[in-house]
Motif scaffolding. Sequence first.
Motif, PDB file in Angstrom:
ATOM      1  N   PHE A 518       0.825  -1.205   0.000  1.00  0.00           N
ATOM      2  CA  PHE A 518       0.000   0.000   0.000  1.00  0.00           C
ATOM      3  C   PHE A 518       0.861   1.258   0.000  1.00  0.00           C
ATOM      4  O   PHE A 518       0.541   2.243  -0.679  1.00  0.00           O
ATOM      5  CB  PHE A 518      -0.930   0.017   1.217  1.00  0.00           C
ATOM      6  CG  PHE A 518      -2.238  -0.674   0.984  1.00  0.00           C
ATOM      7  CD1 PHE A 518      -3.155  -0.172   0.082  1.00  0.00           C
ATOM      8  CD2 PHE A 518      -2.553  -1.837   1.655  1.00  0.00           C
ATOM      9  CE1 PHE A 518      -4.362  -0.803  -0.145  1.00  0.00           C
ATOM     10  CE2 PHE A 518      -3.750  -2.485   1.442  1.00  0.00           C
ATOM     11  CZ  PHE A 518      -4.664  -1.969   0.542  1.00  0.00           C
ATOM     12  N   LYS A 519       1.937   1.233   0.776  1.00  0.00           N
ATOM     13  CA  LYS A 519       2.784   2.425   0.846  1.00  0.00           C
ATOM     14  C   LYS A 519       3.446   2.694  -0.501  1.00  0.00           C
ATOM     15  O   LYS A 519       3.546   3.841  -0.945  1.00  0.00           O
ATOM     16  CB  LYS A 519       3.844   2.256   1.934  1.00  0.00           C
ATOM     17  CG  LYS A 519       4.501   3.561   2.344  1.00  0.00           C
ATOM     18  CD  LYS A 519       5.190   3.445   3.677  1.00  0.00           C
ATOM     19  CE  LYS A 519       5.650   4.830   4.145  1.00  0.00           C
ATOM     20  NZ  LYS A 519       6.285   4.780   5.479  1.00  0.00           N
ATOM     21  N   GLN A 520       3.890   1.633  -1.175  1.00  0.00           N
ATOM     22  CA  GLN A 520       4.535   1.811  -2.472  1.00  0.00           C
ATOM     23  C   GLN A 520       3.506   2.176  -3.548  1.00  0.00           C
ATOM     24  O   GLN A 520       3.759   3.032  -4.400  1.00  0.00           O
ATOM     25  CB  GLN A 520       5.278   0.536  -2.858  1.00  0.00           C
ATOM     26  CG  GLN A 520       6.479   0.252  -1.966  1.00  0.00           C
ATOM     27  CD  GLN A 520       7.043  -1.140  -2.161  1.00  0.00           C
ATOM     28  OE1 GLN A 520       6.864  -1.744  -3.208  1.00  0.00           O
ATOM     29  NE2 GLN A 520       7.725  -1.659  -1.146  1.00  0.00           N
ATOM     30  N   PHE A 521       2.341   1.546  -3.487  1.00  0.00           N
ATOM     31  CA  PHE A 521       1.291   1.808  -4.479  1.00  0.00           C
ATOM     32  C   PHE A 521       0.762   3.234  -4.349  1.00  0.00           C
ATOM     33  O   PHE A 521       0.774   4.011  -5.314  1.00  0.00           O
ATOM     34  CB  PHE A 521       0.164   0.790  -4.294  1.00  0.00           C
ATOM     35  CG  PHE A 521      -1.017   1.002  -5.200  1.00  0.00           C
ATOM     36  CD1 PHE A 521      -0.963   0.641  -6.539  1.00  0.00           C
ATOM     37  CD2 PHE A 521      -2.189   1.562  -4.710  1.00  0.00           C
ATOM     38  CE1 PHE A 521      -2.054   0.837  -7.375  1.00  0.00           C
ATOM     39  CE2 PHE A 521      -3.285   1.767  -5.541  1.00  0.00           C
ATOM     40  CZ  PHE A 521      -3.219   1.404  -6.875  1.00  0.00           C
ATOM     41  N   THR A 522       0.303   3.594  -3.152  1.00  0.00           N
ATOM     42  CA  THR A 522      -0.258   4.934  -2.949  1.00  0.00           C
ATOM     43  C   THR A 522       0.825   6.003  -2.949  1.00  0.00           C
ATOM     44  O   THR A 522       0.600   7.120  -3.424  1.00  0.00           O
ATOM     45  CB  THR A 522      -1.046   5.004  -1.632  1.00  0.00           C
ATOM     46  OG1 THR A 522      -0.170   4.726  -0.523  1.00  0.00           O
ATOM     47  CG2 THR A 522      -2.183   3.993  -1.626  1.00  0.00           C
ATOM     48  N   GLY A 523       2.019   5.663  -2.422  1.00  0.00           N
ATOM     49  CA  GLY A 523       3.119   6.628  -2.431  1.00  0.00           C
ATOM     50  C   GLY A 523       3.595   6.943  -3.832  1.00  0.00           C
ATOM     51  O   GLY A 523       3.916   8.098  -4.153  1.00  0.00           O
ATOM     52  N   GLY A 524       3.627   5.911  -4.682  1.00  0.00           N
ATOM     53  CA  GLY A 524       4.009   6.147  -6.069  1.00  0.00           C
ATOM     54  C   GLY A 524       3.038   7.067  -6.768  1.00  0.00           C
ATOM     55  O   GLY A 524       3.434   7.993  -7.487  1.00  0.00           O
ATOM     56  N   PHE A 525       1.749   6.855  -6.532  1.00  0.00           N
ATOM     57  CA  PHE A 525       0.738   7.729  -7.132  1.00  0.00           C
ATOM     58  C   PHE A 525       0.818   9.146  -6.574  1.00  0.00           C
ATOM     59  O   PHE A 525       0.610  10.124  -7.305  1.00  0.00           O
ATOM     60  CB  PHE A 525      -0.665   7.157  -6.908  1.00  0.00           C
ATOM     61  CG  PHE A 525      -1.097   6.203  -7.983  1.00  0.00           C
ATOM     62  CD1 PHE A 525      -1.475   6.670  -9.231  1.00  0.00           C
ATOM     63  CD2 PHE A 525      -1.108   4.839  -7.762  1.00  0.00           C
ATOM     64  CE1 PHE A 525      -1.865   5.805 -10.232  1.00  0.00           C
ATOM     65  CE2 PHE A 525      -1.496   3.956  -8.751  1.00  0.00           C
ATOM     66  CZ  PHE A 525      -1.874   4.434  -9.990  1.00  0.00           C
ATOM     67  N   LEU A 526       1.106   9.267  -5.270  1.00  0.00           N
ATOM     68  CA  LEU A 526       1.226  10.603  -4.675  1.00  0.00           C
ATOM     69  C   LEU A 526       2.397  11.362  -5.293  1.00  0.00           C
ATOM     70  O   LEU A 526       2.278  12.553  -5.624  1.00  0.00           O
ATOM     71  CB  LEU A 526       1.414  10.487  -3.162  1.00  0.00           C
ATOM     72  CG  LEU A 526       1.614  11.807  -2.416  1.00  0.00           C
ATOM     73  CD1 LEU A 526       0.384  12.697  -2.558  1.00  0.00           C
ATOM     74  CD2 LEU A 526       1.919  11.555  -0.944  1.00  0.00           C
TER      75      LEU A 526
END
Length: 651
Positions: A518-526
């Motif tokens: 989740f951190k990599q998925f949402t962080g990448g989008f952010l």
Amino acid sequence: MLHLKLVLQSFFKNKQIYGPFIFSASILTALNYIFWSIFKNPSLAKLQQGATITTTASLGISFVALIGLFFMFYINNTQKTIEAKQLGLYNMLGFAKGDLYLFQFLKNCCLLLATVAIGLSIGILFSKFFFLIFQRIIGLDGLSSTIELDVLGINVAYVAGIYLLLLLKDLFYVWRVNPIELWHGAQKPEKEPKQNILLGLLGIVILSGGYYLAITTKPNMAGINKFMLAILLVVLGTYLVFISFSIVLLKFLKRRLNYYYNPKHFISLSGMLYRMKQNGAGLASICLLCSSVCVVMISTISLYAGQQKALATWNPTEVVLNLPQDLTPAQKTTLNDLAKKSQVKITDETALTLAQPLIGKFQGNRFVEENFSTAIYKLAGLTLAQYNKMQQTNYQLKENEALIYAPNEKLGQQLTVASHKLKIKQIKDFKLAINYDHSIFQPVFLVVKDQQQLDKIFSKHHQKDSILPNSNNDYVYLKLFNLAGSLPNQKSFVQAVVQNFKLVSAQYSFKAEMRDFFKQFTGGFLFVGFLVSVALGLTTVIIIYYKQLSEGYADRQRFQTMQQVGLSRKETKKTIIGQVLAVFLLPLLGSGLNTACALPAIISVMKIFSLYDQKLFITVSLIVFGCLSLLYLGVYLLTAQVYQKIVNQKD
């Protein structure tokens, strides 16, 4: 040599035209370089979620590339109206078309060299800084940022390709126009545009259709396609409304003589009317760019901030096993032995048996089964005994009664499921409201009296061709537990369980891994959303600046003429402020309306990934639009001064 000297003199003389263009094109080139450096980074390939991160970076590359292409062509068109007089002057001094072709060639070559040199320098200089921010957002260490020659080559080729297209466009412009007309064309007043009521009404209809689709988008896969269609309709409708309906509105105001011949309205209204056909496209572009910034930032910030809620839905405990059958006593013993060997302790064990879910949606007082693209929910069933044990409650149910947990729905007292009519009571608390298979369907749970009732409703009606894991079985057996021990030992234990029980990825879930995902998925989008918003914001500011610049040059002669017949400097300033403010408020109001209508669709998409938090979402939306409005007001104040300075200049 003379042509090059004239090009350089033109840059110096018109630095307020070319300076912002070179700066903005360089920043977009730098952003493109940063995205490519992440996409091509060799250390990402070694990570478990490396493919997800590079895919996210590729989205950023596509967005920035399209923004750069749009920006440079738009500003090139704006520059043409300002350059026309200069090219006409060169023709009067003896330049033939061949000389003008050479002038355009050298101009684009110089702009290309400046953009590449400045842009790549900024990109290389700040790439390490942004890479550190990227690492911090996605929560990864050990990544290295290097300068790759192929990344440099790709960016040079990208910028050179755009300038080649601009050169061809400039050469065609010179070839098509009679050079002597360039001088007169720069001074030729624009004709009052004709109103097209049908086109304006069509724009309102198309825009309304886009709003309707966005507002009625449902949280399913078909809803994503619906939202994309809504975006296309809003873009087309916004352009038609700003270009056509704005002229209809201004002409309507002009026909109101008491309003039009008021000194407060006469000058600004006539000025807006004569150039609205040209400026309508610019205003629509500003409106859509502001809307895009809002949508991108609201979506990505809400995704990143709401990841903990999604994690709690996917993994309420440290480990979740999704099995085709219940564990045998021997398997339970093996599980405990693996825990001892890995030096961890299993705690808070819970076993949950669910009827294989039905995928579909609520329609009135019925739960209707749907296919993959239109389904919203997955309805799983369990017995009252299991629910009372987990919740420590003492509910009693009759044969035709049930409890239902559906937090996003307000249901009545009756519900039909698979031809069974039930009297239901909606419950608000269910500790294990788990999305155990991590599907895009939102989990809802039906609690019935006993196993016999559960079999009647679910066993003969679940979808045998479902895409859900273990869907060929009538029941899903979940084993949930927490772990006490160090994280490396926990990881070792989970790996041992997967190997020993021969589990596939859909049959187990480890909270630490899900947290990283989740951190990599949402962080990448952010991260992508932030840089894309920078590109969109920069493009918006420069479009506003050039709009003020071109309008200032177009209005200068008109205001000077009116000052000669009695218009005071004070009245001129007041008129300028009123005209600029009226024009600038339209895109901001339009972007606010576009964003408001897009929010339901964004919510639906976020619900698909279990990432929606209503309170958080509303807070983020208000903050983002508030910040955008303040920045927009600052740009208005700065560019209004540029406009006023140009208007008051003497020829």
